[in-house]
Motif scaffolding. Sequence first.
Motif, PDB file in Angstrom:
ATOM      1  N   PHE A 154      20.221  33.890 -30.157  1.00 35.31           N
ATOM      2  CA  PHE A 154      20.729  34.389 -29.872  1.00 35.31           C
ATOM      3  C   PHE A 154      20.238  35.411 -29.402  1.00 35.31           C
ATOM      4  CE2 PHE A 154      22.745  31.394 -33.138  1.00 35.31           C
ATOM      5  CZ  PHE A 154      24.169  31.150 -32.773  1.00 35.31           C
ATOM      6  N   ASN A 155      19.679  36.353 -29.989  1.00 37.87           N
ATOM      7  CA  ASN A 155      18.547  37.425 -30.321  1.00 37.87           C
ATOM      8  C   ASN A 155      18.221  37.342 -28.557  1.00 37.87           C
ATOM      9  OD1 ASN A 155      19.329  39.424 -31.519  1.00 37.87           O
ATOM     10  ND2 ASN A 155      18.908  37.317 -32.834  1.00 37.87           N
ATOM     11  N   LEU A 156      17.721  36.227 -28.185  1.00 32.35           N
ATOM     12  CA  LEU A 156      17.207  35.947 -26.811  1.00 32.35           C
ATOM     13  C   LEU A 156      18.030  36.142 -25.704  1.00 32.35           C
ATOM     14  CD1 LEU A 156      14.579  34.879 -24.581  1.00 32.35           C
ATOM     15  CD2 LEU A 156      15.484  32.359 -25.667  1.00 32.35           C
ATOM     16  N   ALA A 157      19.362  35.904 -26.014  1.00 30.79           N
ATOM     17  CA  ALA A 157      20.228  35.267 -24.781  1.00 30.79           C
ATOM     18  C   ALA A 157      20.958  36.750 -25.137  1.00 30.79           C
ATOM     19  CB  ALA A 157      21.266  34.853 -25.769  1.00 30.79           C
ATOM     20  N   ARG A 158      20.913  37.887 -26.454  1.00 28.89           N
ATOM     21  CA  ARG A 158      20.762  39.119 -25.992  1.00 28.89           C
ATOM     22  C   ARG A 158      20.185  39.809 -25.765  1.00 28.89           C
ATOM     23  NH1 ARG A 158      23.304  41.910 -30.088  1.00 28.89           N
ATOM     24  NH2 ARG A 158      22.580  41.030 -32.291  1.00 28.89           N
ATOM     25  N   ALA A 159      18.538  39.475 -24.783  1.00 31.93           N
ATOM     26  CA  ALA A 159      17.522  39.877 -24.283  1.00 31.93           C
ATOM     27  C   ALA A 159      18.040  39.446 -22.686  1.00 31.93           C
ATOM     28  CB  ALA A 159      16.590  39.800 -24.749  1.00 31.93           C
ATOM     29  N   ILE A 160      18.413  38.739 -22.307  1.00 27.95           N
ATOM     30  CA  ILE A 160      18.351  38.263 -21.046  1.00 27.95           C
ATOM     31  C   ILE A 160      20.350  37.958 -20.747  1.00 27.95           C
ATOM     32  CG2 ILE A 160      18.321  36.490 -19.660  1.00 27.95           C
ATOM     33  CD1 ILE A 160      15.872  35.073 -21.656  1.00 27.95           C
ATOM     34  N   GLY A 161      20.774  38.229 -21.536  1.00 26.39           N
ATOM     35  CA  GLY A 161      22.359  37.897 -21.134  1.00 26.39           C
ATOM     36  C   GLY A 161      23.147  38.290 -20.986  1.00 26.39           C
ATOM     37  N   PRO A 162      22.718  39.925 -21.652  1.00 21.25           N
ATOM     38  CA  PRO A 162      23.496  41.201 -20.747  1.00 21.25           C
ATOM     39  C   PRO A 162      23.422  41.464 -19.572  1.00 21.25           C
ATOM     40  CG  PRO A 162      22.580  41.247 -23.351  1.00 21.25           C
ATOM     41  CD  PRO A 162      22.244  40.408 -23.083  1.00 21.25           C
ATOM     42  N   ALA A 163      21.492  41.808 -19.618  1.00 22.18           N
ATOM     43  CA  ALA A 163      21.167  42.444 -18.521  1.00 22.18           C
ATOM     44  C   ALA A 163      21.193  41.872 -16.836  1.00 22.18           C
ATOM     45  CB  ALA A 163      19.376  42.795 -18.509  1.00 22.18           C
ATOM     46  N   SER A 164      21.476  39.874 -17.524  1.00 21.06           N
ATOM     47  CA  SER A 164      21.889  39.091 -16.103  1.00 21.06           C
ATOM     48  C   SER A 164      22.999  38.826 -16.092  1.00 21.06           C
ATOM     49  CB  SER A 164      21.651  37.796 -16.226  1.00 21.06           C
ATOM     50  OG  SER A 164      20.420  37.714 -16.654  1.00 21.06           O
ATOM     51  N   ALA A 165      24.501  39.839 -17.241  1.00 21.96           N
ATOM     52  CA  ALA A 165      25.823  39.806 -16.958  1.00 21.96           C
ATOM     53  C   ALA A 165      25.916  40.932 -16.316  1.00 21.96           C
ATOM     54  CB  ALA A 165      26.505  39.568 -18.295  1.00 21.96           C
ATOM     55  N   ALA A 166      25.067  41.293 -16.441  1.00 24.20           N
ATOM     56  CA  ALA A 166      25.223  43.065 -15.671  1.00 24.20           C
ATOM     57  C   ALA A 166      25.329  42.858 -14.155  1.00 24.20           C
ATOM     58  CB  ALA A 166      24.604  44.614 -16.066  1.00 24.20           C
ATOM     59  N   LEU A 167      24.284  41.970 -13.583  1.00 24.08           N
ATOM     60  CA  LEU A 167      24.164  41.685 -12.616  1.00 24.08           C
ATOM     61  C   LEU A 167      25.390  41.400 -11.427  1.00 24.08           C
ATOM     62  CD1 LEU A 167      19.990  41.061 -13.332  1.00 24.08           C
ATOM     63  CD2 LEU A 167      21.189  42.937 -11.044  1.00 24.08           C
ATOM     64  N   ALA A 168      25.640  39.846 -12.672  1.00 22.90           N
ATOM     65  CA  ALA A 168      26.840  38.707 -11.961  1.00 22.90           C
ATOM     66  C   ALA A 168      27.933  39.406 -11.994  1.00 22.90           C
ATOM     67  CB  ALA A 168      27.367  37.877 -13.301  1.00 22.90           C
ATOM     68  N   VAL A 169      28.151  40.662 -12.307  1.00 25.77           N
ATOM     69  CA  VAL A 169      29.326  41.698 -12.329  1.00 25.77           C
ATOM     70  C   VAL A 169      29.437  42.468 -11.219  1.00 25.77           C
ATOM     71  CG1 VAL A 169      30.536  43.832 -13.179  1.00 25.77           C
ATOM     72  CG2 VAL A 169      30.273  41.770 -15.233  1.00 25.77           C
ATOM     73  N   GLN A 170      27.899  43.300 -10.815  1.00 25.00           N
ATOM     74  CA  GLN A 170      27.957  43.642  -9.903  1.00 25.00           C
ATOM     75  C   GLN A 170      27.902  43.274  -8.254  1.00 25.00           C
ATOM     76  OE1 GLN A 170      24.833  45.940 -10.499  1.00 25.00           O
ATOM     77  NE2 GLN A 170      24.620  47.415  -8.495  1.00 25.00           N
ATOM     78  N   TYR A 171      27.015  42.060  -8.889  1.00 23.55           N
ATOM     79  CA  TYR A 171      27.266  41.097  -7.303  1.00 23.55           C
ATOM     80  C   TYR A 171      27.863  40.465  -7.146  1.00 23.55           C
ATOM     81  CZ  TYR A 171      22.861  43.777  -6.528  1.00 23.55           C
ATOM     82  OH  TYR A 171      21.612  45.158  -6.580  1.00 23.55           O
ATOM     83  N   LEU A 172      28.624  39.640  -8.488  1.00 24.70           N
ATOM     84  CA  LEU A 172      29.532  39.099  -8.126  1.00 24.70           C
ATOM     85  C   LEU A 172      30.489  38.987  -8.466  1.00 24.70           C
ATOM     86  CD1 LEU A 172      27.293  35.350  -8.982  1.00 24.70           C
ATOM     87  CD2 LEU A 172      27.012  36.199  -6.551  1.00 24.70           C
ATOM     88  N   GLY A 173      30.925  39.912  -9.225  1.00 24.50           N
ATOM     89  CA  GLY A 173      32.342  40.111 -10.250  1.00 24.50           C
ATOM     90  C   GLY A 173      32.436  39.937 -11.101  1.00 24.50           C
ATOM     91  N   ILE A 174      33.753  39.957 -12.141  1.00 32.44           N
ATOM     92  CA  ILE A 174      33.963  39.879 -13.836  1.00 32.44           C
ATOM     93  C   ILE A 174      34.280  38.348 -13.469  1.00 32.44           C
ATOM     94  CG2 ILE A 174      35.457  40.113 -14.116  1.00 32.44           C
ATOM     95  CD1 ILE A 174      35.370  43.363 -15.174  1.00 32.44           C
ATOM     96  N   PRO A 175      35.805  37.584 -12.502  1.00 29.18           N
ATOM     97  CA  PRO A 175      35.990  36.532 -12.848  1.00 29.18           C
ATOM     98  C   PRO A 175      34.398  35.424 -13.344  1.00 29.18           C
ATOM     99  CG  PRO A 175      36.907  37.488 -11.187  1.00 29.18           C
ATOM    100  CD  PRO A 175      35.955  39.029 -11.617  1.00 29.18           C
ATOM    101  N   ALA A 176      33.439  35.646 -12.092  1.00 27.20           N
ATOM    102  CA  ALA A 176      32.221  34.750 -11.955  1.00 27.20           C
ATOM    103  C   ALA A 176      31.601  34.798 -12.960  1.00 27.20           C
ATOM    104  CB  ALA A 176      31.457  35.802 -10.537  1.00 27.20           C
ATOM    105  N   ALA A 177      31.470  35.654 -13.867  1.00 19.61           N
ATOM    106  CA  ALA A 177      30.759  36.123 -15.377  1.00 19.61           C
ATOM    107  C   ALA A 177      31.654  35.944 -16.174  1.00 19.61           C
ATOM    108  CB  ALA A 177      30.785  37.747 -15.842  1.00 19.61           C
ATOM    109  N   PHE A 178      32.485  35.108 -15.978  1.00 15.64           N
ATOM    110  CA  PHE A 178      33.482  34.072 -16.936  1.00 15.64           C
ATOM    111  C   PHE A 178      32.984  32.883 -16.905  1.00 15.64           C
ATOM    112  CE2 PHE A 178      37.096  37.790 -17.269  1.00 15.64           C
ATOM    113  CZ  PHE A 178      36.081  38.664 -18.509  1.00 15.64           C
ATOM    114  N   GLY A 179      33.830  32.513 -15.377  1.00 16.62           N
ATOM    115  CA  GLY A 179      32.556  31.093 -15.190  1.00 16.62           C
ATOM    116  C   GLY A 179      31.919  30.386 -15.943  1.00 16.62           C
TER     117      GLY A 179
END
Length: 411
Positions: A154-179
């Motif tokens: 869960f903390n590997l996810a905490r290290a990788i997930g949020p930063a990756s999610a920030a990039l996904a939201v920034q470049y792909l959008g919020i709907p893509a993050a949910f997908g």
Amino acid sequence: MAQVGPAAAFALVRKRTFGPYFFGNALSASGTWFQNLAASLLVYRQTHSALLLGVLNFSQFIPILLLAPWAGGASDRWNRRSLLLVSQSVAVLLSGGLGLLAALDLASTAVVIADAVALGVVSAFSAPAQQAMITQLVDEDEVPTAVALNSMTFNLARAIGPASAALAVQYLGIPAAFGLNAVSYLIFIGALLYIGPQAQQLAERSASYLGASIGILRQRPQLVVFLLIVAAVGFASDPVNTLAPAWADAFGREDTVAGYIIGVFGAGAVTAGLVVAGRVGGSRRRMFTTLLMLSLGLIAFSITPWLPLALPFLFVAGFGYLASNTHATTRLQLGVEPWERGRIMALWSVAFLGLRPFASIIDGVIANEFGVRYAGVLLALPALACAGWIALRARTRGWGPARAELPPEAA
């Protein structure tokens, strides 16, 4: 000599049963951060309310508190792998459906919160099964390492997930993050199918799930201490998760920096997971030290005005968070019989996740009235109090191991 540290961790993940489960669970947990960050950013962009961020997290975790006795009983009485396959399939529909609604501009704040409630119900039933199932995938002497790695997941996810999610939201959008979160659940389902059925000792039918869970604590009251530590650790970590967009704002950064703030905390936790692997936690000195790292690290992060200077403190706090939680969780797993582990991990879910709704609401209220930095300091105080209590106990009982295994006559 038994392997410890990274050697023990890498040996365990090479096992056919544990390795796929570990990586599938890690990817699924990373996807959850895509969901959480995207939902938080969507609500914050719509409302600019720290209080509603707290309400969002409250909605996600309150089902875990309300359903824990039944969920834990289900994990002990039903096949855990089958339970996870069903729950993860439902999560695919909930996350993918929210992504579709967001793409159509139909994901209002109320819809996002309702989806969080539904996913919370799924988590209420999947969390005890996920925690308890790891003991079916490893030998008894490997349980401490498996617990550390499962926590590290869960903390590997905490290290990788949020930063990756920030990039996904920034470049792909919020709907893509949910997908992408929906896809991560599918990967975990694939891992469960790959490892195949696992032997499980099923508990007998109980007239009262809640009574059976409380009965475990009455028989072994020392486990209550570890549950209190787990709760304090959960409270301390909550401001970083719940108020991440508000933290970014407090440091004068754009809201997507929230993902990197959570990521630094997770990186500290991942480091701790590698360090504590193979070591059975529980000595008062170790627990005292890691609780101090968590609480004082969060306090220092909260009062530091400059983000580059604050982030190392957050890394230290993340290390203390994972190490404290792993030590307490290991003792809970080893302190009960195999057919009781679903119920004790349901109580773990209450302590770590089920009480988070109240932490989230407290976070939101304090941050809304006084600022996010006050929330960070105040929510770290329970962990600091636990460290103080351990120090007081050590004055009369010493700094050695605080035993919580099954007594010989019960083993």
